[in-house]
Design a protein around this motif. Structure first.
Motif, short mmCIF file in Angstrom:
data_model
loop_
_atom_site.label_atom_id
_atom_site.label_comp_id
_atom_site.label_asym_id
_atom_site.label_seq_id
_atom_site.Cartn_x
_atom_site.Cartn_y
_atom_site.Cartn_z
N VAL A 541 59.94 84.21 50.26
CA VAL A 541 60.81 85.10 49.76
C VAL A 541 62.20 84.71 50.10
O VAL A 541 63.22 85.24 49.58
N LEU A 542 62.18 83.49 50.81
CA LEU A 542 63.81 83.00 51.13
C LEU A 542 63.41 81.42 51.27
O LEU A 542 62.37 81.12 51.81
N LYS A 543 64.31 80.70 50.27
CA LYS A 543 63.80 79.35 50.42
C LYS A 543 65.30 78.32 50.58
O LYS A 543 66.39 79.09 50.59
N ASP A 544 65.46 77.19 50.43
CA ASP A 544 66.83 76.24 50.66
C ASP A 544 67.31 76.68 52.15
O ASP A 544 68.47 76.99 52.38
N LEU A 545 66.38 77.02 53.11
CA LEU A 545 67.20 77.36 54.52
C LEU A 545 67.25 75.94 55.25
O LEU A 545 66.80 74.96 54.67
N ASN A 546 67.78 76.15 56.31
CA ASN A 546 68.09 75.25 57.33
C ASN A 546 67.08 75.27 58.52
O ASN A 546 67.42 75.85 59.53
N ARG A 547 65.89 74.86 58.42
CA ARG A 547 64.82 74.65 59.28
C ARG A 547 64.69 76.19 60.11
O ARG A 547 65.06 76.12 61.30
N PRO A 548 64.50 77.10 59.41
CA PRO A 548 64.07 78.36 60.17
C PRO A 548 63.27 78.57 61.21
O PRO A 548 62.02 77.65 60.89
N HIS A 549 63.30 79.23 62.24
CA HIS A 549 62.47 79.01 63.33
C HIS A 549 62.06 80.21 63.93
O HIS A 549 61.03 80.73 63.86
N ALA A 550 62.86 80.94 64.48
CA ALA A 550 62.44 82.26 65.10
C ALA A 550 63.16 83.32 64.25
O ALA A 550 63.94 83.20 63.45
N LEU A 551 62.24 84.58 64.29
CA LEU A 551 62.66 85.81 63.34
C LEU A 551 62.25 87.05 63.93
O LEU A 551 61.30 87.31 64.65
N CYS A 552 62.84 88.23 63.37
CA CYS A 552 62.45 89.51 63.38
C CYS A 552 62.88 90.35 62.44
O CYS A 552 63.88 90.03 61.81
N TRP A 553 62.27 91.52 62.28
CA TRP A 553 62.37 92.55 61.16
C TRP A 553 62.93 93.76 61.66
O TRP A 553 62.46 94.44 62.54
N CYS A 554 63.88 94.44 60.87
CA CYS A 554 64.64 95.65 61.12
C CYS A 554 64.03 96.61 60.13
O CYS A 554 64.46 96.33 58.96
N ALA A 555 62.99 97.77 60.22
CA ALA A 555 62.34 98.42 59.45
C ALA A 555 63.54 99.42 59.02
O ALA A 555 63.71 99.82 57.78
N GLU A 556 64.40 99.94 59.86
CA GLU A 556 65.41 100.81 59.59
C GLU A 556 66.35 100.44 58.57
O GLU A 556 67.00 101.20 57.62
N THR A 557 66.79 99.04 58.57
CA THR A 557 67.93 98.62 57.88
C THR A 557 67.46 97.62 56.74
O THR A 557 68.13 97.27 55.95
N SER A 558 65.97 97.38 56.88
CA SER A 558 65.40 96.39 55.92
C SER A 558 66.37 94.85 55.92
O SER A 558 66.43 94.25 54.94
N LYS A 559 66.53 94.68 57.01
CA LYS A 559 67.31 93.30 57.41
C LYS A 559 66.28 92.51 57.92
O LYS A 559 65.55 92.87 59.13
#
Length: 581
Positions: A541-559
């Motif tokens: 869903v996302l490419k050409d990033l800079n070594r992504p490591h940790a993440l989380c999702w916000c359902a209310e804002t779709s961010k």
């Protein structure tokens, strides 16, 4: 037919019922709703309205209507049909959820969203979205198929809710009944423990009382012997003194010889009394029992079996998402001695992001609206991952110390609470329904614990895990990111593997979206991939990033929030924000 230029009667209004023999003079319909009645200068075929000169010019310029088909005064219809006359002001009285002072007037077909004029101007412009004015499209909604379908769907959901309520009522009663039995079993087990301890206590007491009785018996023997000796010695002494004073030589001689024999006998008796060894005693508790009580953290374990009737979920295809970069948040703080190394993150609320900074031994609170670090808690060791336990409590893993540190959140401040010792280097952590799921390295394993630290389930095995670095959960499943096996493993809450997704090269941070799909960072391919909840399919869903490591999702804002670890300040000191639709 009305004669052009003929004035309308004073008592005529747009709400008047009109027949074929009486047409209305052409006037500006928008102005007629909330202003003076002006003669028409043109006509919009899309809006099906006559317009005065001012409205005609504005209509050509406005974003929402500049592509409409307009007819000039000579080409426009010379009458207003009854169907096009608005009987009253449009009933637009629902306030916008984002801009409370504005009413909802428009509908965006692209995003299926109700909008006010501010929403249209700021977020749903005519160049990017297809937006319609609600009164222009609402005329055919009465008794429409959509109207009937919605009613049917509402009835279906209502029936489902009723059935679900009844089902949950039944299984809750069954669950509560089993818990009643559990409480009885706990009491019974405690009674058995008490009875066993009472027996051991009586044995110890009997041993002590037996020694007391032996001591008292020996004391009585000594006192009796000593009294007899003392009495005999005094009698003999008095007799010898009397015979010596009265010069009864014969009797004195014999008394002295009797005394001599008696002294020999009594010396033996006294020497025998000296052999009595009276001791002092101390009680030393049984170490096995003492250690058991110190080590054990619970009287027992509640095992569980789901009463929910489960059916295997169908294979889910991951749909394409629209993505847009929303910017980045600087998380570098004045207290930091090194560049940021964001290894874990979780959202307490849509406006409150919690992150762990490995290199700076810190847990940080980030306000996503003001895009700033609002509080920072320094720890005495490196922290890896973080999860929310409640709305005011966090749990953070400290791998080197083999601890889970609980942290409270109060008045926008972070404060350390209790520490939970675990049996390994804990890395990934997730909390769901009061249970902690923790991944460990060396040896690789997964544990399900309660918040008191009682181990409910342990999953290990080289065929399952090699380097389970992150974990995320929902009520149905546990997902583990293994960067050595290069897989996402799905387990149920009994610890059984029920799915796996491979083909990744460097999976790290992992989170769940609101529709049950799994989002995972792949730092080797510099992408974020979305995987179906059953681990059947996946898509970048996302490419050409800079070594992504940790993440989380916000359902209310779709961010989607994620960190990068590149050893470069320009990337690592920021949290990236993307919107996924």
């Amino acid at each position: 037919m009305a004669v052009p230029g003929k004035k309308m009667p004073k008592n005529f209004s747009s709400s008047t019922s009109m027949g074929s023999d009486q047409d209305v003079k052409v006037y500006c319909q928008p102005c007629d709703r909330d202003g003076p009645r002006l003669s028409a200068h043109g006509y919009c075929k899309d809006c099906r309205e006559h317009l005065c000169e001012t409205c005609f010019v504005v209509h050509k310029r406005h974003t929402l209507s500049r592509h409409h088909t307009l007819l000039d005064k000579n080409s426009m219809p010379q009458t207003i049909s009854p169907a096009s006359v608005h009987s009253s002001q449009p009933d637009l009285t629902k306030p916008c959820t984002k801009h409370m002072k504005k009413m909802i007037e428009f509908y965006c077909w692209n995003h299926k969203a109700l909008l006010c004029s501010v929403c249209v101007t700021l977020e749903h412009t005519g160049t990017s979205c297809k937006v319609s004015y609600i009164p222009d499209i609402s005329g055919q909604i009465i008794n429409s198929k959509e109207h009937l379908d919605i009613l049917k769907s509402l009835e279906t959901i209502t029936e489902q809710c009723y059935k679900k309520s009844e089902d949950v009522k039944k299984i809750t009663a069954k669950s509560n009944s089993s818990l009643t039995d559990v409480l009885a079993d706990i009491k019974k087990f405690r009674t058995e423990i008490n009875q066993r301890l009472d027996k051991l206590e009586k044995q110890a007491e009997d041993a002590a009382k037996a020694i007391q009785q032996e001591n008292n018996k020996n004391l009585m023997t000594v006192e009796t012997t000593c009294n007899d000796v003392t009495k005999s010695m005094k009698t003999s002494s008095d007799s010898i003194k009397h015979l010596n004073t009265s010069k009864q030589t014969d009797n004195l001689f014999m008394e002295l010889k009797f005394a001599e024999e008696m002294i020999k006998d009594y010396e033996k008796s006294v020497n025998q009394l000296a052999s009595f060894d009276v001791k002092e005693y101390n009680f030393i508790p049984n170490k096995a029992i003492s250690n058991l009580l110190d080590k054990e953290r619970s009287l027992g374990t509640l095992t569980e079996k789901s009463l929910k009737q489960r059916s295997p979920p169908p294979a889910v295809d991951v749909k394409s998402r629209q993505t847009s970069h929303q910017g980045q948040i600087c998380v570098k703080a004045s207290k930091d001695k090194d560049r940021c190394d964001i290894t874990g993150m979780t959202l307490l609320t849509p406006g409150l992001l919690i992150i762990t900074d490995w290199d700076n031994n810190a847990v940080k609170m980030v306000n996503t609206r003001s895009q700033s670090v609002t509080d920072q808690l320094q720890l005495d060791d490196k922290s890896w991952d973080v999860t929310s336990v409640t709305s005011t409590e966090l749990a953070v893993t400290l791998p080197d110390k083999q601890n889970i540190q609980f942290i409270s959140v109060c008045s926008n401040k972070l404060k350390m609470k209790q520490t939970l010792k675990v049996d390994g280097e804990c890395y990934g952590i997730s909390c769901c329904q009061g249970k902690l799921v923790v991944s460990f390295l060396y040896p690789a394993k997964l544990q399900i614990l309660d918040t008191n630290g009682t181990i409910l389930t342990t999953v290990r095995g080289k065929n399952i895990f090699s380097n389970p670095i992150y974990v995320t959960t929902n009520t149905n499943s546990i997902y583990v990111s293994d960067c050595e096996k290069k897989t996402i493993t799905r387990l149920n809450w009994q610890g059984e593997v029920i799915g796996s997704y491979g083909g990744k090269t460097g999976p790290s941070g992992i989170t769940l979206s609101n529709d049950g799909t799994v989002l995972v960072c792949d730092s080797t391919r510099n992408v974020i991939e979305e995987i179906a909840g059953d681990c059947s399919t996946g898509k970048v869903v996302l490419k050409d990033l800079n070594r992504p490591h940790a993440l989380c999702w916000c359902a209310e804002t779709s961010k989607l929030y994620f960190s990068c670890i590149t050893k470069q300040n320009k990337h690592d000191n920021f949290v990236q924000v993307f919107k996924l639709l």
